[in-house]
Scaffold this motif. Structure first.
Motif, short mmCIF file in Angstrom:
data_model
loop_
_atom_site.label_atom_id
_atom_site.label_comp_id
_atom_site.label_asym_id
_atom_site.label_seq_id
_atom_site.Cartn_x
_atom_site.Cartn_y
_atom_site.Cartn_z
N GLY A 1 0.81 -1.22 0.00
CA GLY A 1 0.00 0.00 0.00
C GLY A 1 0.84 1.26 0.00
N LEU A 2 2.02 1.19 -0.61
CA LEU A 2 2.87 2.38 -0.67
C LEU A 2 2.26 3.44 -1.57
N LYS A 3 2.49 4.68 -1.19
CA LYS A 3 2.06 5.82 -2.00
C LYS A 3 3.29 6.64 -2.39
N GLN A 4 3.08 7.70 -3.16
CA GLN A 4 4.20 8.49 -3.65
C GLN A 4 5.05 9.06 -2.52
N ASP A 5 4.40 9.54 -1.46
CA ASP A 5 5.18 10.14 -0.37
C ASP A 5 6.01 9.09 0.37
N SER A 6 5.45 7.88 0.54
CA SER A 6 6.22 6.82 1.21
C SER A 6 7.37 6.36 0.33
N LEU A 7 7.21 6.46 -1.00
CA LEU A 7 8.31 6.12 -1.90
C LEU A 7 9.44 7.13 -1.76
N GLN A 8 9.08 8.38 -1.59
CA GLN A 8 10.10 9.41 -1.39
C GLN A 8 10.86 9.20 -0.08
N GLY A 9 10.11 8.83 0.98
CA GLY A 9 10.76 8.56 2.25
C GLY A 9 11.70 7.37 2.15
N LEU A 10 11.29 6.37 1.38
CA LEU A 10 12.12 5.19 1.19
C LEU A 10 13.41 5.54 0.46
N ASP A 11 13.29 6.37 -0.56
CA ASP A 11 14.49 6.77 -1.31
C ASP A 11 15.48 7.48 -0.41
N THR A 12 14.98 8.31 0.51
CA THR A 12 15.86 9.00 1.45
C THR A 12 16.62 7.99 2.33
N ALA A 13 15.92 6.89 2.69
CA ALA A 13 16.56 5.87 3.54
C ALA A 13 17.64 5.10 2.79
N LEU A 14 17.53 5.03 1.47
CA LEU A 14 18.48 4.24 0.69
C LEU A 14 19.91 4.72 0.82
N GLN A 15 20.09 5.99 1.17
CA GLN A 15 21.45 6.51 1.31
C GLN A 15 22.20 5.85 2.46
N HIS A 16 21.44 5.21 3.37
CA HIS A 16 22.05 4.53 4.52
C HIS A 16 22.19 3.02 4.29
#
Length: 582
Positions: A299-314
């Motif tokens: 049930g991911l949405k666009q905003d949760s995808l953006q938050g996920l991308d931010t986490a990818l840097q770690h």
């Protein structure tokens, strides 16, 4: 003489009761019968007395009478004493079996496993799908003290585990070397989740926990997570399809700092957890060694995808990212791929069924070719992959390590298919190619001719519902005859109704060269049926020359009674699985 006469008189008197034996025979038999039956022993003396009293001994001398009575009483006393001893023996508790005689813990464990049809293994207890009863779970719990070396317990697909797990968890301190615990689809209850959480303290070595397909976990995950100790060694946590709620996601986020060694996190098929994904993503920085993140249908949405991308840097160690089946993230990739390109170790990227837009394709065409370690790419069920003016498929040539490319149902046009064919020339390690449900492939398979000649590692080729024609099947046969596609194991040609009978005949005549083929599907679409009369004999002859072929799908082909019989006999004689409609 008088006594003899009295006995004779008595014998006559009781003749009706003893038609074929003497009275003394009768007495002895009755007496012996009573003695052999412990349940009626208390009646024996009185019954014997009453019987003898029926005789008239009045004419005998008093001494003789007293001697008879004395003998009777003595005999009765002896019998009473014997009876008391027998009854006393009955009343005694069963004799305790000595330690030497009782089965050892190891023997009990072996017997338990034998009962379930499993081979005993004191390190890996695999009882998946064994139809365990609640009693079995309790018995298993009693055996844990005898398995100090146990490292894995798998009880998945045993519904009766639910509600009885506490009997097992209270014994887990005996197996403190436990590393793996799998409880998929066990119908776990809230009490089970609580008891499992309490057990974390006694299994400090636990590295893998799989609770997938237990819907009651949803809303109760905190009962488990709040018991996790900081510094926990957990490396794998799977909670697939557990009806997780937003609050479960928050509970999970709170304990990510307690499990710094986490390598695999699977939250797939929990459609309500997407609303807490931003919170989870913020704490993913606490698991820098994460290698696999599965968020399929969350049930991911666009905003949760953006938050996920931010986490990818770690998450520099990430090897697999699955965000497939989240249709509402379509259109969000343009703002959520900043850090995706930095995942130099990423080997698997699954974006199927994400409703990517043309604008998304613009970004993905620039980012995906930068994932230099990528081995598996799934873009299936995204229509805009095929119609985008940005040549993502052509740029796959920059990913020479690709082993699997799935572009099923992507609306490929002739131009995009041609771009893929050119890129495939630069994919020497390709093992799986899925082009199913792309109608443009039919009649154009020749575009892949050179790529398929070079694809020496290819093992799976899926061309279902591609509008193939006879020429395409002839091409595949010719490639095989020339020594290409030598490692092909699975070939899916189903739902290609446009292939003529002549085309199928040619294909079946050359089928015997597919020596490594283990699975073949030539079924027709569900809405159609055709007679396979003219090429059936060619097919059957080829099957006898394909020892590796284990499964053949040919549903909706109309078979005569004799053809059906021949296939049934072939199945039975060669232990094959040929699926056809009766």
């Amino acid at each position: 003489m008088e006594e003899t006469d009295d006995i004779k008189s008595c014998q006559d008197k009781h003749k009706e009761n003893t038609p074929k034996s003497s009275p003394f025979d009768f007495v002895i038999k009755q007496f012996q019968g009573k003695r052999s039956s412990s349940g009626k022993r208390k009646e024996q003396p009185s019954a014997i007395k009453e019987f003898f009293r029926g005789f008239d001994f009045g004419k005998s001398e008093g001494k003789d009478r007293r001697e008879i009575e004395k003998t009777e009483i003595n005999n009765s006393g002896d019998d009473d004493q014997s009876e008391k001893q027998d009854l006393s023996a009955e009343d005694e508790p069963p004799r305790l079996v000595s330690e030497e005689e009782s089965p050892s813990g190891k023997e009990r464990f072996n017997q338990f496993m034998e009962k379930l049809g499993k081979k005993p293994n004191t390190k890996n207890l695999d009882l998946n799908n064994c139809a365990l009863s609640a009693a079995d779970v309790i018995e298993l719990a009693s055996l844990l003290p005898f398995l100090p070396e146990l490292e894995e317990i798998s009880l998945s697909w045993n519904g009766c585990v639910g509600g009885t797990l506490k009997s097992l968890t209270v014994q887990l301190h005996h197996v403190n070397l436990l590393k793996v615990l799998r409880l998929n689809n066990c119908r776990l209850t809230a009490e089970d989740v609580t008891s499992l959480g309490e057990a974390f303290e006694v299994v400090p070595q636990l590295e893998e926990l799989d609770l997938s397909w237990n819907s009651s976990v949803g809303g109760k995950l905190s009962l488990l997570t709040k018991k996790l100790q900081k510094g926990c060694k957990l490396k794998l946590l799977k909670i697939t399809d557990c009806n997780l709620m937003a609050k479960d996601g928050e509970s999970l986020a709170e304990i990510l700092n307690a499990i710094p060694n986490l390598e695999v996190l699977d939250l797939s098929i929990n459609k309500h957890i997407g609303s807490s994904m931003k919170v989870i993503a913020q704490d993913l920085k606490n698991v820098p060694g994460l290698k696999e993140l599965n968020l399929h249908m969350c049930g991911l949405k666009q905003d949760s995808l953006q938050g996920l991308d931010t986490a990818l840097q770690h998450l520099a160690e990430l090897r697999k990212l699955d965000i497939s089946g989240n249709k509402e993230i379509g259109g969000g990739f343009k703002d959520a791929t900043v850090h995706l390109a930095s995942l130099k170790n990423l080997e698997v990227l699954d974006l199927h069924q994400c409703c990517v837009t043309e604008e998304d394709m613009t970004v993905l065409s620039q980012v995906i070719p930068l994932l230099s370690s990528l081995q598996k790419l799934n873009l299936s069920s995204n229509k805009n992959v095929g119609v985008s003016s940005y040549p993502l498929l052509g740029r796959l040539r920059f990913l020479p390590k690709l082993k699997s490319v799935a572009i099923s149902n992507c609306g490929l046009g002739e131009e995009s298919f041609s771009s893929l064919a050119e890129a495939a020339l630069h994919l020497p390690e390709l093992e799986i190619l899925d082009l199913s449900w792309n109608k443009c492939v039919g009649g154009n398979l020749k575009l892949l001719w050179e790529a398929l000649k070079l694809a020496t590692e290819i093992q799976v080729l899926r061309l279902s519902s591609c509008n193939l024609v006879a020429e395409d099947l002839a091409l595949l046969t010719l490639l095989m005859q020339d020594g290409h596609l030598a490692r092909l194991r699975k070939l899916d040609l189903s739902y290609n109704n446009n292939v003529s009978d002549e085309g199928w005949a040619v294909f079946c005549q050359g089928l015997a060269v597919f020596k490594e083929l283990s699975e073949l599907d030539i079924s027709l679409r569900p809405s159609s049926c055709r007679d396979c009369g003219m090429w059936f004999s060619e097919l059957l002859a080829a099957l006898t020359k394909l020892p590796a072929l284990a499964e053949l799908g040919m549903q909706r082909w109309v078979l005569s009674e004799s053809q059906r019989k021949r296939l049934e006999n072939f199945n039975e004689d060669n232990k094959r699985n040929i699926r056809f409609d009766c």
